[in-house]
Design an enzyme around this catalytic site. Structure first.
Site, PDB file in Angstrom:
ATOM      1  N   ASP A   4      29.010  12.244 -16.995  1.00  0.00           N
ATOM      2  CA  ASP A   4      29.974  11.219 -17.423  1.00  0.00           C
ATOM      3  C   ASP A   4      29.408  10.535 -18.669  1.00  0.00           C
ATOM      4  O   ASP A   4      28.290  10.010 -18.636  1.00  0.00           O
ATOM      5  CB  ASP A   4      30.167  10.213 -16.280  1.00  0.00           C
ATOM      6  CG  ASP A   4      31.165   9.111 -16.623  1.00  0.00           C
ATOM      7  OD1 ASP A   4      31.712   9.114 -17.749  1.00  0.00           O
ATOM      8  OD2 ASP A   4      31.377   8.238 -15.761  1.00  0.00           O
ATOM      9  N   ASP A 104      36.038  12.352 -20.819  1.00  0.00           N
ATOM     10  CA  ASP A 104      34.598  12.119 -20.911  1.00  0.00           C
ATOM     11  C   ASP A 104      33.817  12.498 -19.656  1.00  0.00           C
ATOM     12  O   ASP A 104      32.703  12.018 -19.460  1.00  0.00           O
ATOM     13  CB  ASP A 104      34.330  10.654 -21.304  1.00  0.00           C
ATOM     14  CG  ASP A 104      34.394   9.709 -20.120  1.00  0.00           C
ATOM     15  OD1 ASP A 104      35.177   9.978 -19.194  1.00  0.00           O
ATOM     16  OD2 ASP A 104      33.652   8.723 -20.123  1.00  0.00           O
ATOM     17  N   GLU A 105      34.385  13.362 -18.821  1.00  0.00           N
ATOM     18  CA  GLU A 105      33.703  13.754 -17.587  1.00  0.00           C
ATOM     19  C   GLU A 105      33.851  15.237 -17.337  1.00  0.00           C
ATOM     20  O   GLU A 105      34.903  15.809 -17.619  1.00  0.00           O
ATOM     21  CB  GLU A 105      34.377  13.067 -16.389  1.00  0.00           C
ATOM     22  CG  GLU A 105      33.793  11.735 -16.022  1.00  0.00           C
ATOM     23  CD  GLU A 105      34.486  11.182 -14.785  1.00  0.00           C
ATOM     24  OE1 GLU A 105      34.985  10.057 -14.879  1.00  0.00           O
ATOM     25  OE2 GLU A 105      34.525  11.882 -13.752  1.00  0.00           O
TER      26      GLU A 105
HETATM   27  P1  TTP Z   1      35.353   5.633 -17.990  1.00  0.00           P
HETATM   28  O1  TTP Z   1      34.444   6.793 -17.838  1.00  0.00           O
HETATM   29  O2  TTP Z   1      35.995   5.082 -16.768  1.00  0.00           O
HETATM   30  O3  TTP Z   1      34.602   4.421 -18.680  1.00  0.00           O
HETATM   31  P2  TTP Z   1      33.585   4.376 -19.885  1.00  0.00           P
HETATM   32  O4  TTP Z   1      33.193   5.740 -20.341  1.00  0.00           O
HETATM   33  O5  TTP Z   1      34.161   3.489 -20.930  1.00  0.00           O
HETATM   34  O6  TTP Z   1      32.360   3.595 -19.275  1.00  0.00           O
HETATM   35  P3  TTP Z   1      31.235   4.084 -18.243  1.00  0.00           P
HETATM   36  O7  TTP Z   1      29.951   3.916 -18.975  1.00  0.00           O
HETATM   37  O8  TTP Z   1      31.388   3.137 -17.109  1.00  0.00           O
HETATM   38  O9  TTP Z   1      31.527   5.504 -17.868  1.00  0.00           O
HETATM   39  O10 TTP Z   1      36.526   5.979 -18.997  1.00  0.00           O
HETATM   40  C1  TTP Z   1      36.372   6.879 -20.094  1.00  0.00           C
HETATM   41  C2  TTP Z   1      37.186   6.411 -21.273  1.00  0.00           C
HETATM   42  O11 TTP Z   1      38.571   6.334 -20.915  1.00  0.00           O
HETATM   43  C3  TTP Z   1      36.817   5.032 -21.762  1.00  0.00           C
HETATM   44  O12 TTP Z   1      35.763   5.040 -22.706  1.00  0.00           O
HETATM   45  C4  TTP Z   1      38.108   4.518 -22.327  1.00  0.00           C
HETATM   46  C5  TTP Z   1      39.180   5.219 -21.544  1.00  0.00           C
HETATM   47  N1  TTP Z   1      39.766   4.284 -20.555  1.00  0.00           N
HETATM   48  C6  TTP Z   1      40.915   3.571 -20.908  1.00  0.00           C
HETATM   49  O13 TTP Z   1      41.424   3.742 -22.019  1.00  0.00           O
HETATM   50  N2  TTP Z   1      41.442   2.685 -20.003  1.00  0.00           N
HETATM   51  C7  TTP Z   1      40.890   2.469 -18.768  1.00  0.00           C
HETATM   52  O14 TTP Z   1      41.400   1.647 -17.976  1.00  0.00           O
HETATM   53  C8  TTP Z   1      39.706   3.219 -18.399  1.00  0.00           C
HETATM   54  C9  TTP Z   1      39.053   3.001 -17.054  1.00  0.00           C
HETATM   55  C10 TTP Z   1      39.196   4.096 -19.330  1.00  0.00           C
HETATM   56 CA    CA Z   2      32.452   7.336 -18.881  1.00  0.00          CA
END
Ligand code: TTP
Ligand code: CA
Length: 362
Positions: A4, A104-105
């Protein structure tokens, strides 16, 4: 493994402009109604310390960051997609089987290449983190476990830049103290319902009578919760089936009819699409161009060849032809441009066909 990427959109922005790295960075989806209306897409970890997170209103984020030197930026999905594509290709190269989930995963089945050996898997995870950092300047968090369910929770436990291994014999002790909310599929509502049953932790859920769970949540969900609480999951890492087409679209800095400007951007997109094709081992037979005009009308043109190819020059040449022809026929200005390849075939399929046709005589 579940890989992730950390605070993904915001980290992409930091990479583009390292000067903002130590400040709170908030990536926003502006709705356009008033200056600050819209929601926070994500924020870097500096901003998270102030309570800024995905989903909150931009105005609230601004309040939390009042008197702080913070950076608010609009989402640039095109750019994040580009970074994501490159990283996914790195990840794919380290997996027996690969499944991307979201931008992103990704899940990586590494059973064979690590021979089910956890120290090997740990080394591999370190290598992956290094590769992503060196080649794409981004950090990620990795969870390693005996199945997808455990790997996902493991990846979430330590962020950012984390690496968490959960060996089969550690699954129970790892899961049982966690709040039920950590399980995929347990949202706010389920969490509340479970709480009324006296169940707060995964361990309590594991000990809870499965028949009663089924009475409350139905057979499918009840059984799932029970298994999940025990870390039982046999979902395979699923390679996505072949795409029908690969395309990229991007917004120009300003509306234009200048072929050179359009092609400059279109060729960049061609390179992007081409890299993806190579990675998937696919050949194309059709090329299309897209053009979204200043008035938001959408136009497209295509050309189909007799034989499949993977050639980048042919792709670019065709894109040029199509744009030239289109601009000759129409007087619109381009706001967004895009390219697409379709009628895709797998390289090996083609080789098989050729071998069958000529016999296997070499
Ligand atoms: P996530 O993997 O949930 O979050 P993240 O990568 O920002 O943070 P983390 O370090 O906790 O993994 O989401 C991936 C991307 O998806 C995030 O960068 C932006 C987008 N996103 C949105 O646009 N709206 C949302 O509500 C969420 C949860 C994510
Ligand atoms: Ca993430």
């Amino acid at each position: 493994m579940l890989v992730d990427l950390d605070y993904f959109y915001a980290q992409c922005e930091e990479r583009r402009n390292p000067a903002i790295k130590d400040k709170p960075v908030v990536v926003c989806v502006y709705s356009g109604r008033t200056e600050d209306s819209g929601a926070v897409s994500t924020a870097n970890y500096v901003a998270r310390k102030y309570g800024v997170k995905s989903g909150i209103p931009i105005s609230l984020a601004k309040m939390k960051l009042k008197d702080v030197d913070a950076v608010f930026l609009p989402v640039d999905k095109e750019f994040y997609r580009e970074v994501s594509d490159k990283i996914m290709e790195i990840l794919r190269s380290h997996a027996d089987r690969f499944e991307q989930v979201g931008i992103d995963e990704a899940y990586l089945d590494v059973t064979q290449r690590t021979k089910r050996n956890y120290p090997e898997a740990e080394k591999l995870a370190e290598t992956i983190k290094d590769d992503v950092l060196i080649q794409q300047k981004l950090t990620c968090s990795i969870g390693v476990g005996p199945n997808k369910l455990v790997a996902k929770i493991a990846a979430d436990i330590q962020k950012p830049n984390g690496l968490t291994l959960v060996r089969p014999e550690e699954v129970e002790s790892f899961l049982s103290p966690l709040p039920v909310r950590r399980l995929v599929g347990v949202g706010k509502k389920t969490e509340k319902k479970l709480e009324t049953l006296g169940v707060r932790t995964v361990g309590q859920l594991a000990r809870f009578d499965v028949q009663r769970l089924i009475e409350v949540f139905g057979r499918k969900l009840g059984t799932y919760f029970h298994n999940a609480s025990l870390g039982i999951d046999d979902e395979p890492v699923q390679e996505r089936s072949e795409p029908e087409s690969v395309s990229r679209i991007s917004t120009l800095k300003e509306d234009t009819r200048d072929l050179a400007v359009i092609l400059d951007e279109a060729y960049r997109l061609c390179g992007n699409v081409h890299a993806r094709l190579l990675n998937l081992g696919l050949l194309y037979r059709s090329v299309s161009i897209y053009l979204v005009a200043g008035d938001l009308s959408v136009h497209s043109r295509s050309k189909t060849f007799e034989n499949p190819t993977s050639d980048l020059e042919t792709f670019k040449k065709t894109v040029k032809e199509l744009y030239e022809k289109f601009l000759g026929e129409s007087d619109v200005e381009a706001r967004r441009v895009g390219v697409k390849v379709s009628n895709l075939t797998k390289k090996e399929e083609l080789q098989k066909q050729i071998t069958n046709f000529f016999g296997d005589s070499k």
